[in-house]
Design an enzyme around this catalytic site. Structure first.
Site, PDB file in Angstrom:
ATOM      1  CD  GLU A 178      -1.558   0.325   3.572  1.00 26.68           C
ATOM      2  OE1 GLU A 178      -2.223   1.363   3.524  1.00 26.68           O
ATOM      3  OE2 GLU A 178      -1.761  -0.555   4.425  1.00 26.68           O
ATOM      4  CB  SER A 229      -8.183   3.430   9.394  1.00 29.22           C
ATOM      5  OG  SER A 229      -9.009   3.020   8.346  1.00 29.22           O
ATOM      6  CB  SER A 232       1.798   5.530   7.072  1.00 32.02           C
ATOM      7  OG  SER A 232       1.425   4.275   7.561  1.00 32.02           O
ATOM      8  NE  ARG A 244       4.038   3.002   8.580  1.00 31.30           N
ATOM      9  CZ  ARG A 244       3.922   3.123   9.898  1.00 31.30           C
ATOM     10  NH1 ARG A 244       4.979   2.960  10.677  1.00 31.30           N
ATOM     11  NH2 ARG A 244       2.758   3.426  10.440  1.00 31.30           N
TER      12      ARG A 244
END
Ligand code: ADP
Ligand code: PAZ
Length: 369
Positions: A178, A229, A232, A244
Protein backbone atom coordinates in the site's frame (compact mmCIF):
# COMPACT_ATOMS: atom_id res chain seq x y z
CA UNK A 1 11.66 4.85 18.96
CA UNK A 2 14.64 5.44 16.72
CA UNK A 3 13.78 7.68 13.79
CA UNK A 4 16.07 7.08 10.80
CA UNK A 5 17.67 10.27 9.53
CA UNK A 6 18.67 10.92 5.92
CA UNK A 7 22.39 11.06 5.28
CA UNK A 8 23.70 14.08 3.38
CA UNK A 9 24.46 11.76 0.43
CA UNK A 10 20.79 10.65 0.40
CA UNK A 11 19.65 14.28 0.47
CA UNK A 12 21.95 15.19 -2.44
CA UNK A 13 20.71 12.22 -4.44
CA UNK A 14 17.10 13.16 -3.78
CA UNK A 15 17.56 16.77 -4.95
CA UNK A 16 18.61 15.46 -8.39
CA UNK A 17 15.24 14.00 -9.29
CA UNK A 18 12.73 16.17 -11.10
CA UNK A 19 9.25 14.70 -11.47
CA UNK A 20 9.57 12.71 -14.66
CA UNK A 21 7.07 10.72 -16.70
CA UNK A 22 9.59 7.95 -17.32
CA UNK A 23 9.48 7.14 -13.62
CA UNK A 24 5.99 5.89 -14.10
CA UNK A 25 6.34 3.43 -16.91
CA UNK A 26 5.85 0.71 -14.32
CA UNK A 27 2.75 2.35 -12.89
CA UNK A 28 0.25 0.06 -14.47
CA UNK A 29 1.12 -3.36 -13.30
CA UNK A 30 -0.51 -6.47 -14.59
CA UNK A 31 -1.94 -9.31 -12.61
CA UNK A 32 -1.88 -12.77 -14.07
CA UNK A 33 -0.65 -16.18 -13.05
CA UNK A 34 2.76 -15.72 -14.65
CA UNK A 35 3.81 -12.59 -12.87
CA UNK A 36 2.74 -13.48 -9.35
CA UNK A 37 4.74 -15.51 -6.85
CA UNK A 38 3.17 -18.24 -4.74
CA UNK A 39 1.80 -15.64 -2.30
CA UNK A 40 0.27 -13.62 -5.16
CA UNK A 41 2.75 -10.78 -4.74
CA UNK A 42 3.39 -9.27 -8.16
CA UNK A 43 6.86 -10.03 -9.54
CA UNK A 44 6.98 -8.12 -12.79
CA UNK A 45 4.99 -6.04 -15.26
CA UNK A 46 3.60 -7.69 -18.37
CA UNK A 47 2.85 -6.10 -21.69
CA UNK A 48 -0.70 -7.14 -22.24
CA UNK A 49 -3.78 -7.81 -20.27
CA UNK A 50 -7.37 -8.22 -21.34
CA UNK A 51 -10.19 -5.92 -20.23
CA UNK A 52 -11.76 -5.06 -17.88
CA UNK A 53 -8.99 -3.27 -15.96
CA UNK A 54 -9.56 -2.79 -12.27
CA UNK A 55 -7.53 -1.95 -9.21
CA UNK A 56 -8.77 -2.18 -5.66
CA UNK A 57 -7.50 -0.60 -2.46
CA UNK A 58 -9.06 -2.33 0.54
CA UNK A 59 -8.44 -0.06 3.52
CA UNK A 60 -9.37 -0.31 7.17
CA UNK A 61 -12.48 1.84 6.62
CA UNK A 62 -13.11 2.30 2.90
CA UNK A 63 -12.58 0.14 -0.14
CA UNK A 64 -11.63 2.14 -3.21
CA UNK A 65 -12.12 0.59 -6.62
CA UNK A 66 -10.66 2.15 -9.74
CA UNK A 67 -11.98 1.15 -13.16
CA UNK A 68 -10.45 2.05 -16.52
CA UNK A 69 -13.07 2.68 -19.18
CA UNK A 70 -11.51 2.46 -22.64
CA UNK A 71 -12.72 5.29 -24.88
CA UNK A 72 -10.86 4.23 -28.02
CA UNK A 73 -12.74 1.02 -28.73
CA UNK A 74 -12.56 0.20 -32.43
CA UNK A 75 -15.66 -1.13 -34.28
CA UNK A 76 -13.85 -4.48 -34.59
CA UNK A 77 -13.22 -4.64 -30.91
CA UNK A 78 -16.82 -3.71 -30.21
CA UNK A 79 -18.06 -6.55 -32.39
CA UNK A 80 -15.87 -9.14 -30.75
CA UNK A 81 -16.01 -8.04 -27.14
CA UNK A 82 -17.91 -10.31 -24.78
CA UNK A 83 -21.44 -9.32 -23.96
CA UNK A 84 -20.68 -9.54 -20.25
CA UNK A 85 -17.76 -7.13 -20.64
CA UNK A 86 -20.01 -4.55 -22.33
CA UNK A 87 -22.61 -5.01 -19.60
CA UNK A 88 -20.08 -4.41 -16.84
CA UNK A 89 -18.75 -1.28 -18.56
CA UNK A 90 -22.28 0.10 -18.86
CA UNK A 91 -23.21 -0.86 -15.32
CA UNK A 92 -20.18 0.92 -13.87
CA UNK A 93 -20.18 4.03 -16.02
CA UNK A 94 -23.90 4.72 -16.32
CA UNK A 95 -24.63 4.47 -12.60
CA UNK A 96 -23.23 6.46 -9.72
CA UNK A 97 -24.45 4.19 -6.95
CA UNK A 98 -24.18 0.44 -6.61
CA UNK A 99 -26.07 -1.77 -4.17
CA UNK A 100 -26.86 -0.05 -0.89
CA UNK A 101 -23.49 1.49 -0.09
CA UNK A 102 -21.35 1.71 -3.24
CA UNK A 103 -20.81 5.20 -4.67
CA UNK A 104 -18.95 6.55 -7.68
CA UNK A 105 -17.13 9.82 -7.02
CA UNK A 106 -17.93 11.45 -10.35
CA UNK A 107 -16.03 14.61 -9.39
CA UNK A 108 -12.81 12.57 -9.19
CA UNK A 109 -13.15 11.01 -12.64
CA UNK A 110 -10.03 11.40 -14.80
CA UNK A 111 -10.61 11.64 -18.56
CA UNK A 112 -8.13 11.38 -21.45
CA UNK A 113 -5.83 9.12 -19.50
CA UNK A 114 -3.28 7.05 -21.43
CA UNK A 115 -2.72 3.63 -19.94
CA UNK A 116 -0.80 0.89 -21.72
CA UNK A 117 -1.41 2.59 -25.07
CA UNK A 118 -5.13 2.79 -24.47
CA UNK A 119 -7.03 6.04 -24.04
CA UNK A 120 -9.87 6.25 -21.58
CA UNK A 121 -11.30 7.41 -18.29
CA UNK A 122 -10.57 6.37 -14.75
CA UNK A 123 -13.64 5.96 -12.55
CA UNK A 124 -13.44 5.90 -8.79
CA UNK A 125 -15.91 3.87 -6.76
CA UNK A 126 -15.95 3.36 -3.00
CA UNK A 127 -17.83 1.44 -0.38
CA UNK A 128 -17.30 0.73 3.33
CA UNK A 129 -14.93 -2.18 3.82
CA UNK A 130 -17.41 -3.56 6.34
CA UNK A 131 -19.71 -4.20 3.33
CA UNK A 132 -17.23 -6.51 1.60
CA UNK A 133 -19.59 -9.50 1.56
CA UNK A 134 -22.31 -7.45 -0.23
CA UNK A 135 -19.70 -6.27 -2.74
CA UNK A 136 -18.61 -9.83 -3.44
CA UNK A 137 -22.22 -10.93 -3.97
CA UNK A 138 -22.88 -7.99 -6.32
CA UNK A 139 -19.68 -8.64 -8.28
CA UNK A 140 -20.68 -12.30 -8.59
CA UNK A 141 -24.17 -11.45 -9.80
CA UNK A 142 -22.69 -9.12 -12.47
CA UNK A 143 -20.56 -11.93 -13.88
CA UNK A 144 -17.20 -10.50 -12.81
CA UNK A 145 -15.91 -13.96 -11.98
CA UNK A 146 -16.32 -14.98 -15.64
CA UNK A 147 -14.21 -12.09 -16.95
CA UNK A 148 -11.45 -11.51 -14.45
CA UNK A 149 -9.22 -14.17 -12.93
CA UNK A 150 -6.95 -11.83 -11.00
CA UNK A 151 -7.25 -8.26 -9.85
CA UNK A 152 -4.52 -5.96 -8.57
CA UNK A 153 -5.13 -5.11 -4.96
CA UNK A 154 -3.54 -3.08 -2.22
CA UNK A 155 -4.31 -2.08 1.37
CA UNK A 156 -4.46 -4.43 4.36
CA UNK A 157 -7.68 -5.97 3.02
CA UNK A 158 -5.80 -7.40 0.05
CA UNK A 159 -4.39 -9.84 2.60
CA UNK A 160 -7.40 -10.09 4.88
CA UNK A 161 -9.96 -10.78 2.14
CA UNK A 162 -7.80 -12.80 -0.23
CA UNK A 163 -9.56 -16.07 0.64
CA UNK A 164 -13.03 -14.50 0.31
CA UNK A 165 -12.26 -13.27 -3.22
CA UNK A 166 -11.04 -16.70 -4.14
CA UNK A 167 -13.96 -18.49 -2.51
CA UNK A 168 -16.75 -16.18 -3.76
CA UNK A 169 -15.43 -15.07 -7.15
CA UNK A 170 -12.69 -17.54 -7.93
CA UNK A 171 -10.55 -14.45 -8.28
CA UNK A 172 -6.94 -14.02 -7.21
CA UNK A 173 -5.73 -10.82 -5.62
CA UNK A 174 -2.38 -9.71 -6.99
CA UNK A 175 -1.02 -7.82 -4.04
CA UNK A 176 0.87 -4.54 -4.14
CA UNK A 177 2.24 -2.88 -1.06
CA UNK A 178 0.00 0.00 0.00
CA UNK A 179 2.83 2.46 0.62
CA UNK A 180 4.45 1.74 -2.78
CA UNK A 181 1.13 2.34 -4.53
CA UNK A 182 0.46 5.40 -2.40
CA UNK A 183 3.57 7.13 -3.74
CA UNK A 184 2.86 6.05 -7.31
CA UNK A 185 -0.68 7.38 -6.97
CA UNK A 186 0.50 10.77 -5.71
CA UNK A 187 3.08 11.15 -8.47
CA UNK A 188 0.63 9.94 -11.13
CA UNK A 189 -1.99 12.54 -10.27
CA UNK A 190 0.61 15.30 -10.00
CA UNK A 191 1.97 14.48 -13.45
CA UNK A 192 -1.45 15.26 -14.85
CA UNK A 193 -1.07 18.81 -13.51
CA UNK A 194 -4.44 18.56 -11.84
CA UNK A 195 -3.23 20.78 -8.98
CA UNK A 196 -4.25 18.08 -6.55
CA UNK A 197 -1.40 19.44 -4.45
CA UNK A 198 -2.29 22.72 -2.77
CA UNK A 199 -1.58 24.77 0.31
CA UNK A 200 -3.25 27.65 2.11
CA UNK A 201 -1.45 30.97 2.15
CA UNK A 202 -1.77 32.96 5.36
CA UNK A 203 -2.86 29.76 7.08
CA UNK A 204 -2.84 31.28 10.57
CA UNK A 205 -5.86 33.34 9.58
CA UNK A 206 -7.67 30.47 7.86
CA UNK A 207 -10.92 32.36 7.18
CA UNK A 208 -9.02 34.93 5.10
CA UNK A 209 -6.56 32.56 3.47
CA UNK A 210 -6.67 31.27 -0.08
CA UNK A 211 -6.13 27.83 -1.53
CA UNK A 212 -3.04 27.98 -3.76
CA UNK A 213 -1.68 25.40 -6.21
CA UNK A 214 1.66 24.01 -5.06
CA UNK A 215 4.32 23.51 -7.70
CA UNK A 216 5.25 19.86 -7.17
CA UNK A 217 7.43 19.57 -10.27
CA UNK A 218 10.60 19.02 -8.19
CA UNK A 219 9.09 17.10 -5.31
CA UNK A 220 12.03 15.31 -3.72
CA UNK A 221 12.67 14.97 -0.91
CA UNK A 222 9.32 15.29 0.79
CA UNK A 223 7.49 13.93 3.81
CA UNK A 224 4.27 12.15 2.86
CA UNK A 225 1.60 11.96 5.53
CA UNK A 226 -1.04 9.40 4.70
CA UNK A 227 -4.16 9.90 6.79
CA UNK A 228 -6.26 6.79 6.42
CA UNK A 229 -7.91 4.93 9.29
CA UNK A 230 -4.52 5.35 10.97
CA UNK A 231 -1.59 7.48 9.83
CA UNK A 232 1.72 6.59 8.17
CA UNK A 233 4.51 9.09 7.63
CA UNK A 234 7.06 8.48 4.90
CA UNK A 235 10.24 10.26 3.87
CA UNK A 236 10.32 10.11 0.07
CA UNK A 237 13.68 10.66 -1.66
CA UNK A 238 12.85 9.48 -5.15
CA UNK A 239 10.13 7.58 -7.03
CA UNK A 240 11.41 4.26 -5.73
CA UNK A 241 13.28 5.42 -2.70
CA UNK A 242 11.41 6.02 0.52
CA UNK A 243 11.16 4.88 4.12
CA UNK A 244 8.31 4.76 6.60
CA UNK A 245 9.58 6.96 9.38
CA UNK A 246 6.63 7.13 11.75
CA UNK A 247 2.94 6.55 12.29
CA UNK A 248 0.11 7.20 14.68
CA UNK A 249 -3.07 5.35 15.50
CA UNK A 250 -4.87 8.68 15.92
CA UNK A 251 -6.14 9.10 12.37
CA UNK A 252 -9.26 9.35 10.24
CA UNK A 253 -10.78 6.33 11.98
CA UNK A 254 -10.27 8.04 15.34
CA UNK A 255 -11.99 11.21 14.16
CA UNK A 256 -14.96 9.23 12.91
CA UNK A 257 -15.11 6.87 15.90
CA UNK A 258 -14.85 9.61 18.52
CA UNK A 259 -17.36 11.78 16.69
CA UNK A 260 -19.90 8.95 16.61
CA UNK A 261 -19.39 8.32 20.33
CA UNK A 262 -19.51 11.97 21.36
CA UNK A 263 -22.27 13.29 19.11
CA UNK A 264 -24.36 10.26 18.25
CA UNK A 265 -23.80 10.86 14.52
CA UNK A 266 -23.82 7.78 12.31
CA UNK A 267 -21.86 8.69 9.19
CA UNK A 268 -18.72 10.46 8.10
CA UNK A 269 -20.74 13.00 6.12
CA UNK A 270 -22.73 13.88 9.24
CA UNK A 271 -19.56 14.10 11.34
CA UNK A 272 -17.94 16.54 8.91
CA UNK A 273 -21.13 18.57 8.58
CA UNK A 274 -21.27 18.95 12.37
CA UNK A 275 -17.55 19.74 12.59
CA UNK A 276 -17.78 22.59 10.08
CA UNK A 277 -20.45 24.31 12.19
CA UNK A 278 -18.91 23.90 15.64
CA UNK A 279 -16.46 25.87 17.78
CA UNK A 280 -13.69 23.87 19.45
CA UNK A 281 -12.70 26.73 21.77
CA UNK A 282 -15.72 25.89 23.92
CA UNK A 283 -14.39 22.36 24.39
CA UNK A 284 -10.61 22.82 24.48
CA UNK A 285 -8.57 24.75 27.02
CA UNK A 286 -6.59 27.46 25.24
CA UNK A 287 -3.31 29.04 26.32
CA UNK A 288 -5.25 32.20 27.25
CA UNK A 289 -7.62 30.15 29.44
CA UNK A 290 -4.56 29.27 31.46
CA UNK A 291 -2.34 32.38 31.10
CA UNK A 292 -4.99 35.02 30.56
CA UNK A 293 -3.18 35.85 27.29
CA UNK A 294 -0.11 34.71 25.35
CA UNK A 295 2.70 32.70 26.86
CA UNK A 296 5.06 35.14 25.24
CA UNK A 297 8.36 33.81 26.51
CA UNK A 298 8.00 30.67 24.42
CA UNK A 299 5.98 32.19 21.61
CA UNK A 300 2.68 30.49 22.45
CA UNK A 301 -0.24 32.70 21.35
CA UNK A 302 -3.28 32.89 23.62
CA UNK A 303 -5.49 31.26 20.95
CA UNK A 304 -3.36 28.12 20.74
CA UNK A 305 -4.97 24.95 22.10
CA UNK A 306 -3.15 24.16 25.34
CA UNK A 307 -5.24 21.10 26.18
CA UNK A 308 -7.63 19.31 23.83
CA UNK A 309 -11.06 18.75 25.46
CA UNK A 310 -9.45 20.52 28.46
CA UNK A 311 -12.72 22.18 29.56
CA UNK A 312 -14.78 19.04 29.48
CA UNK A 313 -14.01 17.85 33.01
CA UNK A 314 -16.31 20.66 34.17
CA UNK A 315 -20.01 19.63 34.39
CA UNK A 316 -21.25 23.22 33.74
CA UNK A 317 -19.16 23.51 30.61
CA UNK A 318 -20.23 20.08 29.42
CA UNK A 319 -23.83 21.32 29.48
CA UNK A 320 -22.94 24.32 27.31
CA UNK A 321 -21.27 22.61 24.37
CA UNK A 322 -23.14 21.47 21.30
CA UNK A 323 -22.65 18.34 19.18
CA UNK A 324 -21.14 20.65 16.56
CA UNK A 325 -18.56 21.98 19.06
CA UNK A 326 -17.59 18.44 20.03
CA UNK A 327 -17.21 17.37 16.40
CA UNK A 328 -15.12 20.46 15.63
CA UNK A 329 -12.91 19.81 18.66
CA UNK A 330 -12.40 16.22 17.55
CA UNK A 331 -11.35 17.30 14.08
CA UNK A 332 -8.99 19.95 15.49
CA UNK A 333 -7.50 17.47 18.00
CA UNK A 334 -6.77 14.82 15.39
CA UNK A 335 -5.46 17.17 12.71
CA UNK A 336 -3.32 19.22 15.15
CA UNK A 337 -1.76 16.03 16.45
CA UNK A 338 -0.98 14.80 12.94
CA UNK A 339 0.44 18.24 12.11
CA UNK A 340 2.74 18.14 15.16
CA UNK A 341 4.02 14.67 14.33
CA UNK A 342 4.58 15.66 10.70
CA UNK A 343 6.54 18.72 11.81
CA UNK A 344 8.73 16.67 14.14
CA UNK A 345 9.40 14.17 11.38
CA UNK A 346 10.27 16.93 8.91
CA UNK A 347 12.71 18.47 11.40
CA UNK A 348 14.28 15.11 12.18
CA UNK A 349 14.69 14.30 8.51
CA UNK A 350 15.75 17.85 7.62
CA UNK A 351 13.10 17.92 4.89
CA UNK A 352 11.15 21.12 4.31
CA UNK A 353 8.26 19.80 2.17
CA UNK A 354 5.36 18.00 3.81
CA UNK A 355 2.58 16.60 1.66
CA UNK A 356 -0.53 15.25 3.32
CA UNK A 357 -2.84 12.82 1.60
CA UNK A 358 -6.18 12.11 3.13
CA UNK A 359 -9.54 10.57 2.47
CA UNK A 360 -10.86 13.28 4.73
CA UNK A 361 -11.01 14.97 1.30
CA UNK A 362 -11.58 11.69 -0.44
CA UNK A 363 -8.41 11.35 -2.43
CA UNK A 364 -7.57 8.00 -3.90
CA UNK A 365 -4.13 6.64 -3.42
CA UNK A 366 -3.87 3.60 -5.61
CA UNK A 367 -3.91 3.68 -9.39
CA UNK A 368 -2.59 0.21 -10.00
CA UNK A 369 -4.24 -2.24 -12.31
N1 ADP B 1 -17.67 8.31 3.18
C1 ADP B 1 -16.80 8.03 4.15
N2 ADP B 1 -17.05 7.03 5.01
C2 ADP B 1 -16.20 6.74 6.00
N3 ADP B 1 -15.04 7.44 6.21
C3 ADP B 1 -14.74 8.45 5.39
C4 ADP B 1 -15.60 8.79 4.31
N4 ADP B 1 -15.05 9.82 3.64
C5 ADP B 1 -13.90 10.11 4.26
N5 ADP B 1 -13.72 9.32 5.34
C6 ADP B 1 -12.58 9.44 6.26
O1 ADP B 1 -11.49 8.78 5.67
C7 ADP B 1 -10.97 7.79 6.55
C8 ADP B 1 -10.55 6.59 5.74
O2 ADP B 1 -9.52 7.00 4.88
P1 ADP B 1 -8.84 5.99 3.90
O3 ADP B 1 -7.62 6.63 3.33
O4 ADP B 1 -9.84 5.50 2.91
O5 ADP B 1 -8.41 4.87 4.92
P2 ADP B 1 -8.44 3.30 4.80
O6 ADP B 1 -7.60 3.02 3.57
O7 ADP B 1 -7.82 2.86 6.07
O8 ADP B 1 -9.85 2.89 4.64
C9 ADP B 1 -12.08 7.48 7.54
O9 ADP B 1 -11.56 7.01 8.75
C10 ADP B 1 -12.78 8.80 7.65
O10 ADP B 1 -12.17 9.65 8.58
C1 PAZ C 1 -1.63 -0.05 9.55
C2 PAZ C 1 -1.83 1.06 8.53
C3 PAZ C 1 -0.59 1.15 7.64
C4 PAZ C 1 -3.04 0.68 7.66
O1 PAZ C 1 -3.30 1.71 6.71
P1 PAZ C 1 -4.75 2.44 6.56
O2 PAZ C 1 -5.74 1.36 6.22
O3 PAZ C 1 -5.07 3.06 7.90
O4 PAZ C 1 -4.59 3.46 5.46
C5 PAZ C 1 -2.10 2.44 9.21
O5 PAZ C 1 -3.32 2.40 9.86
C6 PAZ C 1 -1.02 2.89 10.19
O6 PAZ C 1 0.06 3.19 9.80
N1 PAZ C 1 -1.36 2.99 11.48
C7 PAZ C 1 -0.52 3.60 12.51
C8 PAZ C 1 0.35 2.56 13.18
C9 PAZ C 1 1.42 3.23 14.02
O7 PAZ C 1 1.15 3.56 15.17
O8 PAZ C 1 2.52 3.49 13.50
Amino acid sequence: MKVPVATSAEMKEAEKFPLNISDFTNLIEVANDDNMDKNNNVKRTDEYMSMPWFGIDIGGTLTKLVYFEPKDITPDEKNTEANSLRKIRKFLTKNSSYGNTGLRDTHLQMDDVDIRNRKGSLHFIRFPTSEMSSFLSLAKSKGMADLVTAVCATGGGAYKFEKDFMHELNMKLAKFDELDTLIKGVLFSELRHTTECYYFNNARDIRNSQKMAYDFSRPYPFILVNVGSGVSLLAVYGPNNYKRISGTSLGGGTFLGLCCLLTGCTSYEEAIELATKGDHTKVDKLVKDIYGGDYARFGLPGDLVASSYGQMHNKDKQGKVSREDLANATLVTITNNIGSIARMCALNEKIDKVCSLTSLNLMYKSTNF
